[in-house]
Scaffold this active site. Sequence first.
Site, PDB file in Angstrom:
ATOM      1  N   TYR A  63      80.113   6.941  19.622  1.00  0.00           N
ATOM      2  CA  TYR A  63      80.945   7.944  18.958  1.00  0.00           C
ATOM      3  C   TYR A  63      81.206   9.112  19.917  1.00  0.00           C
ATOM      4  O   TYR A  63      80.468  10.099  19.954  1.00  0.00           O
ATOM      5  CB  TYR A  63      80.293   8.443  17.657  1.00  0.00           C
ATOM      6  CG  TYR A  63      79.977   7.335  16.659  1.00  0.00           C
ATOM      7  CD1 TYR A  63      80.615   6.093  16.727  1.00  0.00           C
ATOM      8  CD2 TYR A  63      79.059   7.517  15.643  1.00  0.00           C
ATOM      9  CE1 TYR A  63      80.329   5.074  15.827  1.00  0.00           C
ATOM     10  CE2 TYR A  63      78.770   6.502  14.728  1.00  0.00           C
ATOM     11  CZ  TYR A  63      79.408   5.286  14.844  1.00  0.00           C
ATOM     12  OH  TYR A  63      79.112   4.287  13.947  1.00  0.00           O
ATOM     13  N   PRO A 210      81.585   2.487   3.536  1.00  0.00           N
ATOM     14  CA  PRO A 210      81.432   2.165   2.108  1.00  0.00           C
ATOM     15  C   PRO A 210      82.678   2.487   1.283  1.00  0.00           C
ATOM     16  O   PRO A 210      82.820   1.965   0.176  1.00  0.00           O
ATOM     17  CB  PRO A 210      80.242   3.032   1.673  1.00  0.00           C
ATOM     18  CG  PRO A 210      80.229   4.175   2.645  1.00  0.00           C
ATOM     19  CD  PRO A 210      80.682   3.594   3.949  1.00  0.00           C
ATOM     20  N   ALA A 212      85.684   1.832   2.499  1.00  0.00           N
ATOM     21  CA  ALA A 212      86.711   1.073   3.214  1.00  0.00           C
ATOM     22  C   ALA A 212      87.597   2.033   4.019  1.00  0.00           C
ATOM     23  O   ALA A 212      88.818   1.921   4.038  1.00  0.00           O
ATOM     24  CB  ALA A 212      87.533   0.204   2.261  1.00  0.00           C
ATOM     25  N   GLN A 213      86.933   2.995   4.665  1.00  0.00           N
ATOM     26  CA  GLN A 213      87.574   3.975   5.548  1.00  0.00           C
ATOM     27  C   GLN A 213      88.626   4.806   4.809  1.00  0.00           C
ATOM     28  O   GLN A 213      89.655   5.173   5.377  1.00  0.00           O
ATOM     29  CB  GLN A 213      88.105   3.276   6.797  1.00  0.00           C
ATOM     30  CG  GLN A 213      86.941   2.515   7.473  1.00  0.00           C
ATOM     31  CD  GLN A 213      87.219   1.992   8.829  1.00  0.00           C
ATOM     32  OE1 GLN A 213      88.266   1.375   9.025  1.00  0.00           O
ATOM     33  NE2 GLN A 213      86.317   2.189   9.773  1.00  0.00           N
ATOM     34  N   LEU A 216      89.412   3.101  -0.545  1.00  0.00           N
ATOM     35  CA  LEU A 216      88.932   3.006  -1.928  1.00  0.00           C
ATOM     36  C   LEU A 216      88.972   4.341  -2.682  1.00  0.00           C
ATOM     37  O   LEU A 216      88.567   4.404  -3.836  1.00  0.00           O
ATOM     38  CB  LEU A 216      87.510   2.424  -1.954  1.00  0.00           C
ATOM     39  CG  LEU A 216      87.431   0.944  -1.562  1.00  0.00           C
ATOM     40  CD1 LEU A 216      85.978   0.511  -1.354  1.00  0.00           C
ATOM     41  CD2 LEU A 216      88.104   0.070  -2.619  1.00  0.00           C
ATOM     42  N   GLY A 218      91.785   5.713  -3.375  1.00  0.00           N
ATOM     43  CA  GLY A 218      93.025   5.648  -4.149  1.00  0.00           C
ATOM     44  C   GLY A 218      94.090   6.621  -3.661  1.00  0.00           C
ATOM     45  O   GLY A 218      95.254   6.558  -4.061  1.00  0.00           O
TER      46      GLY A 218
HETATM   47  N1  LIG Z   1      77.712   0.126  12.855  1.00  0.00           N
HETATM   48  C1  LIG Z   1      79.007   0.044  12.920  1.00  0.00           C
HETATM   49  O1  LIG Z   1      79.581  -0.838  13.590  1.00  0.00           O
HETATM   50  C2  LIG Z   1      79.825   1.062  12.178  1.00  0.00           C
HETATM   51  C3  LIG Z   1      81.211   0.860  11.991  1.00  0.00           C
HETATM   52  C4  LIG Z   1      81.921   1.814  11.262  1.00  0.00           C
HETATM   53  C5  LIG Z   1      81.262   2.935  10.738  1.00  0.00           C
HETATM   54  N2  LIG Z   1      79.930   3.119  10.959  1.00  0.00           N
HETATM   55  C6  LIG Z   1      79.200   4.287  10.399  1.00  0.00           C
HETATM   56  O2  LIG Z   1      79.518   4.388   9.012  1.00  0.00           O
HETATM   57  C7  LIG Z   1      80.022   5.687   8.710  1.00  0.00           C
HETATM   58  C8  LIG Z   1      81.009   5.586   7.579  1.00  0.00           C
HETATM   59  O3  LIG Z   1      82.000   4.597   7.793  1.00  0.00           O
HETATM   60  P1  LIG Z   1      83.528   4.957   8.094  1.00  0.00           P
HETATM   61  O4  LIG Z   1      83.606   6.334   8.622  1.00  0.00           O
HETATM   62  O5  LIG Z   1      84.075   3.836   8.894  1.00  0.00           O
HETATM   63  O6  LIG Z   1      84.254   4.835   6.669  1.00  0.00           O
HETATM   64  P2  LIG Z   1      84.064   5.437   5.214  1.00  0.00           P
HETATM   65  O7  LIG Z   1      82.806   6.189   5.096  1.00  0.00           O
HETATM   66  O8  LIG Z   1      84.323   4.318   4.291  1.00  0.00           O
HETATM   67  O9  LIG Z   1      85.320   6.422   5.102  1.00  0.00           O
HETATM   68  C9  LIG Z   1      85.260   7.732   5.604  1.00  0.00           C
HETATM   69  C10 LIG Z   1      86.586   8.430   5.360  1.00  0.00           C
HETATM   70  O10 LIG Z   1      86.967   8.336   3.974  1.00  0.00           O
HETATM   71  C11 LIG Z   1      87.536   9.567   3.527  1.00  0.00           C
HETATM   72  N3  LIG Z   1      86.603  10.115   2.516  1.00  0.00           N
HETATM   73  C12 LIG Z   1      85.250  10.210   2.596  1.00  0.00           C
HETATM   74  N4  LIG Z   1      84.730  10.722   1.479  1.00  0.00           N
HETATM   75  C13 LIG Z   1      85.755  10.947   0.652  1.00  0.00           C
HETATM   76  C14 LIG Z   1      85.846  11.477  -0.662  1.00  0.00           C
HETATM   77  N5  LIG Z   1      84.758  11.833  -1.358  1.00  0.00           N
HETATM   78  N6  LIG Z   1      87.078  11.584  -1.230  1.00  0.00           N
HETATM   79  C15 LIG Z   1      88.194  11.198  -0.561  1.00  0.00           C
HETATM   80  N7  LIG Z   1      88.165  10.693   0.707  1.00  0.00           N
HETATM   81  C16 LIG Z   1      86.958  10.568   1.294  1.00  0.00           C
HETATM   82  C17 LIG Z   1      87.646  10.458   4.756  1.00  0.00           C
HETATM   83  O11 LIG Z   1      88.883  10.196   5.426  1.00  0.00           O
HETATM   84  P3  LIG Z   1      90.290  10.934   5.102  1.00  0.00           P
HETATM   85  O12 LIG Z   1      89.996  12.203   4.372  1.00  0.00           O
HETATM   86  O13 LIG Z   1      90.867  11.140   6.424  1.00  0.00           O
HETATM   87  O14 LIG Z   1      91.042   9.927   4.285  1.00  0.00           O
HETATM   88  C18 LIG Z   1      86.513   9.940   5.626  1.00  0.00           C
HETATM   89  O15 LIG Z   1      86.683  10.227   6.983  1.00  0.00           O
HETATM   90  C19 LIG Z   1      80.593   6.191  10.046  1.00  0.00           C
HETATM   91  O16 LIG Z   1      80.678   7.600  10.084  1.00  0.00           O
HETATM   92  C20 LIG Z   1      79.582   5.628  11.013  1.00  0.00           C
HETATM   93  O17 LIG Z   1      78.424   6.469  11.062  1.00  0.00           O
HETATM   94  C21 LIG Z   1      79.209   2.176  11.648  1.00  0.00           C
END
Ligand SMILES: NC(=O)c1ccc[n+]([C@@H]2O[C@H](COP(=O)([O-])OP(=O)(O)OC[C@H]3O[C@@H](n4cnc5c(N)ncnc54)[C@H](OP(=O)(O)O)[C@@H]3O)[C@@H](O)[C@H]2O)c1
Length: 324
Positions: A63, A210, A212-213, A216, A218
Amino acid sequence: MLYRKFGNSDHHVSAIGLGCWQFSGNRGLAGRFWGDMDESTIRSIVQTSLEGKVNWFDTAEMYGGGYSERSLSAALQSLSIQEQDTFIATKWNPVLRFASSIGHSFVDRETNLAPYPIRVLQVHNPSSLSSIEKQMQAMAALVHAGKIEMVGVSNFSLDQMKKANEALKAVGLTLASNQMRYHLLDRSIETNGVLDYARQHGITIIAYSPLAQGLLTGRYHEQPNLIRKRPGFRKYLPAFSENSLHRTQPLIEILKDIAGEHNATPAQVALRWVVQARGENVIAIPGASSAHQAQQNAAVMDLELTSAEIHLLDKISREVSGRP
Ligand SMILES: NC(=O)c1ccc[n+]([C@@H]2O[C@H](COP(=O)([O-])OP(=O)(O)OC[C@H]3O[C@@H](n4cnc5c(N)ncnc54)[C@H](OP(=O)(O)O)[C@@H]3O)[C@@H](O)[C@H]2O)c1
């Protein structure tokens, strides 16, 4: 509030942790996925998470080449958080590297996160030039030297996870965690043996992406053009295409209905499903782009879905994913 045992250790972590990929500062390939974030936003996300009883953080070498680790440490220091009060998991990135790289990588991780200890060091993905056994021996050496407390992996299949656990057992340890993609639209760990093996062996599943980036929530179904305005590479994912938004709409409708029953948001319901539906050994690390989101994500620990709601989400998520 939901605290859960981490692996076979005595540590109890919040079912919702904070994913820190978003703190990558737009650096490196992975860092450009989300775009930049200023220092004060990072600090307020960390602060709000802690206030919401989130007690642990996930970051990685990948990161921003350590930028996320440095940002996390800086935020914790500016909030005067004591070293012993933190639980940080980070990951080393084995692409085109050998097990012997783990020691060098660890020094950088330790420097970036100082003064905070690294409780869990994870192998970010299984693509090393060395065998899993050799990597586990190098990771175990860090535990035996008192540098880290636990060994985790990420994106490891059932066979790879078994190999890692067996290799650690041979030197008196066990695998603490496997960090896997897990959300309502990707439930592969439920059928590929990863979740069952983890349960049987006390291995914590850390669910990444969790939400789906963001899909989810909406938000992008309601305003399909909004994703184009968001910074970073995420906008190019097929999941945010018109077709995919159309296909997944029925799930969003159910999330909205259930959210209405709980005075919650669809994002909170989707996140709660991840940490409730399959039991205690699944915990999640949502990332956040604002303190408000971090607050809402932490509040999921006080939400409880009924078994009928879980069942309905199971069913609709299977249908929209095209699985039986
Ligand atoms: N091990 C691996 O290969 C791997 C891969 C991916 C991720 N990760 C880890 O997992 C963590 C989480 O995964 P991720 O970042 O890919 O996806 P995620 O947690 O599913 O989605 C994060 C994004 O969703 C939106 N969001 C979050 N909370 C919200 C809420 N309460 N209401 C509305 N929108 C919300 C924000 O984006 P917007 O506001 O821009 O829409 C935020 O940046 C990462 O930070 C990382 O530490 C690990």
